[in-house]
Design a protein around this motif. Sequence first.
Motif, PDB file in Angstrom:
ATOM      1  N   GLN A 139       0.864  -1.181   0.000  1.00 16.64           N
ATOM      2  CA  GLN A 139       0.000   0.000   0.000  1.00 16.64           C
ATOM      3  C   GLN A 139       0.906   1.237   0.000  1.00 16.64           C
ATOM      4  O   GLN A 139       1.839   1.337   0.813  1.00 16.64           O
ATOM      5  N   ALA A 140       0.623   2.173  -0.918  1.00  8.60           N
ATOM      6  CA  ALA A 140       1.481   3.355  -1.094  1.00  8.60           C
ATOM      7  C   ALA A 140       1.656   4.136   0.199  1.00  8.60           C
ATOM      8  O   ALA A 140       0.692   4.404   0.914  1.00  8.60           O
ATOM      9  N   GLY A 141       2.909   4.469   0.487  1.00  6.61           N
ATOM     10  CA  GLY A 141       3.207   5.331   1.633  1.00  6.61           C
ATOM     11  C   GLY A 141       3.280   4.633   2.971  1.00  6.61           C
ATOM     12  O   GLY A 141       3.532   5.265   3.989  1.00  6.61           O
ATOM     13  N   THR A 142       3.083   3.316   2.975  1.00  8.56           N
ATOM     14  CA  THR A 142       3.144   2.589   4.249  1.00  8.56           C
ATOM     15  C   THR A 142       4.585   2.191   4.558  1.00  8.56           C
ATOM     16  O   THR A 142       5.475   2.285   3.700  1.00  8.56           O
ATOM     17  N   THR A 143       4.787   1.716   5.769  1.00  8.19           N
ATOM     18  CA  THR A 143       6.134   1.264   6.132  1.00  8.19           C
ATOM     19  C   THR A 143       6.534   0.077   5.260  1.00  8.19           C
ATOM     20  O   THR A 143       7.697  -0.048   4.881  1.00  8.19           O
ATOM     21  N   GLY A 144       5.585  -0.786   4.915  1.00 12.89           N
ATOM     22  CA  GLY A 144       5.881  -1.916   4.031  1.00 12.89           C
ATOM     23  C   GLY A 144       6.474  -1.401   2.719  1.00 12.89           C
ATOM     24  O   GLY A 144       7.457  -1.945   2.204  1.00 12.89           O
ATOM     25  N   ASP A 145       5.868  -0.333   2.199  1.00 16.06           N
ATOM     26  CA  ASP A 145       6.342   0.319   0.973  1.00 16.06           C
ATOM     27  C   ASP A 145       7.773   0.839   1.184  1.00 16.06           C
ATOM     28  O   ASP A 145       8.682   0.553   0.391  1.00 16.06           O
ATOM     29  N   MET A 146       7.974   1.569   2.297  1.00 22.85           N
ATOM     30  CA  MET A 146       9.297   2.177   2.527  1.00 22.85           C
ATOM     31  C   MET A 146      10.392   1.118   2.706  1.00 22.85           C
ATOM     32  O   MET A 146      11.450   1.207   2.099  1.00 22.85           O
ATOM     33  N   TYR A 147      10.114   0.097   3.527  1.00 25.74           N
ATOM     34  CA  TYR A 147      11.134  -0.929   3.785  1.00 25.74           C
ATOM     35  C   TYR A 147      11.471  -1.700   2.519  1.00 25.74           C
ATOM     36  O   TYR A 147      12.639  -1.957   2.224  1.00 25.74           O
ATOM     37  N   CYS A 148      10.435  -2.086   1.754  1.00 28.27           N
ATOM     38  CA  CYS A 148      10.688  -2.890   0.551  1.00 28.27           C
ATOM     39  C   CYS A 148      11.424  -2.072  -0.489  1.00 28.27           C
ATOM     40  O   CYS A 148      12.308  -2.588  -1.182  1.00 28.27           O
ATOM     41  N   THR A 149      11.071  -0.789  -0.611  1.00 28.54           N
ATOM     42  CA  THR A 149      11.771   0.080  -1.558  1.00 28.54           C
ATOM     43  C   THR A 149      13.244   0.179  -1.165  1.00 28.54           C
ATOM     44  O   THR A 149      14.134   0.060  -2.014  1.00 28.54           O
ATOM     45  N   ASP A 150      13.498   0.367   0.132  1.00 32.63           N
ATOM     46  CA  ASP A 150      14.891   0.441   0.608  1.00 32.63           C
ATOM     47  C   ASP A 150      15.626  -0.873   0.383  1.00 32.63           C
ATOM     48  O   ASP A 150      16.760  -0.894  -0.073  1.00 32.63           O
TER      49      ASP A 150
END
Length: 246
Positions: A139-150
């Motif tokens: 889901q856009a903007g969630t921590t899941g998004d941030m961690y996976c992008t990193d």
Amino acid sequence: MKKIICLALAAVLAVCCFASCGETKKKEMVMGTNAAFPPYEFVDDNGGFAGIDVEIATAVAEKLGMTLTVKDMEFDSLLTAVQSGSIDVALAGMTVTDERKQSVNFSDTYATGIQSIIVKNGSTIKTVDDLKGKKIGVQAGTTGDMYCTDDYGQENVKQFQNGSLAVAALANGQVDCVVIDNEPAKSFVASNKDLVILDTKYAEEDYAAAIKKENTEFLDNFNKALKELKESGKVKEIIDKYIAAK
Ligand code: ARG
């Protein structure tokens, strides 16, 4: 002249009365959320807002002598809405992170979450290490998004506006897995027997309410009310109502 002074006094009195009458009226507490995240927030069968966050906010508002209004919005607009003052507080199963702390204050935490991984039955993805090079739905903007992008690169992460859209994309093969908070994961998987949640923790997190940095008085009041609700067992009761006590 006397008459004018009298009139002026009368006017002042009228204004004072009006102001103090206003004070006895309940003030509104506007909560922003993204109501597609069961069991924390969702739209119930009657079209009303329900879930753990909605009930906790209702209980806090009650303690503060306020009435609760819920505004549903995209998850990734919540922090801007807090900062601009268009909402008083965001409660959205929101994880406390250092990055978010730069733009808002967080209340004391009231729940914990785990970023978990949903895959299709029989997937080659068995652990966090297998995510490398896979198409990950978030889901856009969630921590899941941030961690996976990193961790796995933006090119491998596909953003959706909510968790159920990400899960639908997994079901029809557009992504190889979905990284999302464990309780919503359970509720999304419950309606699809082709999907499973891996027995692995990608990240452990604390949930809290986000409040505008300048609203320190409201933050203190919110925390005081929350503390009382924790001590009285009300917070646990609300969480247990939505998450079967183990
Ligand atoms: N805990 C995660 C985060 O803070 C996901 C929260 C999503 N919440 C929602 N209501 N959609 O980023």
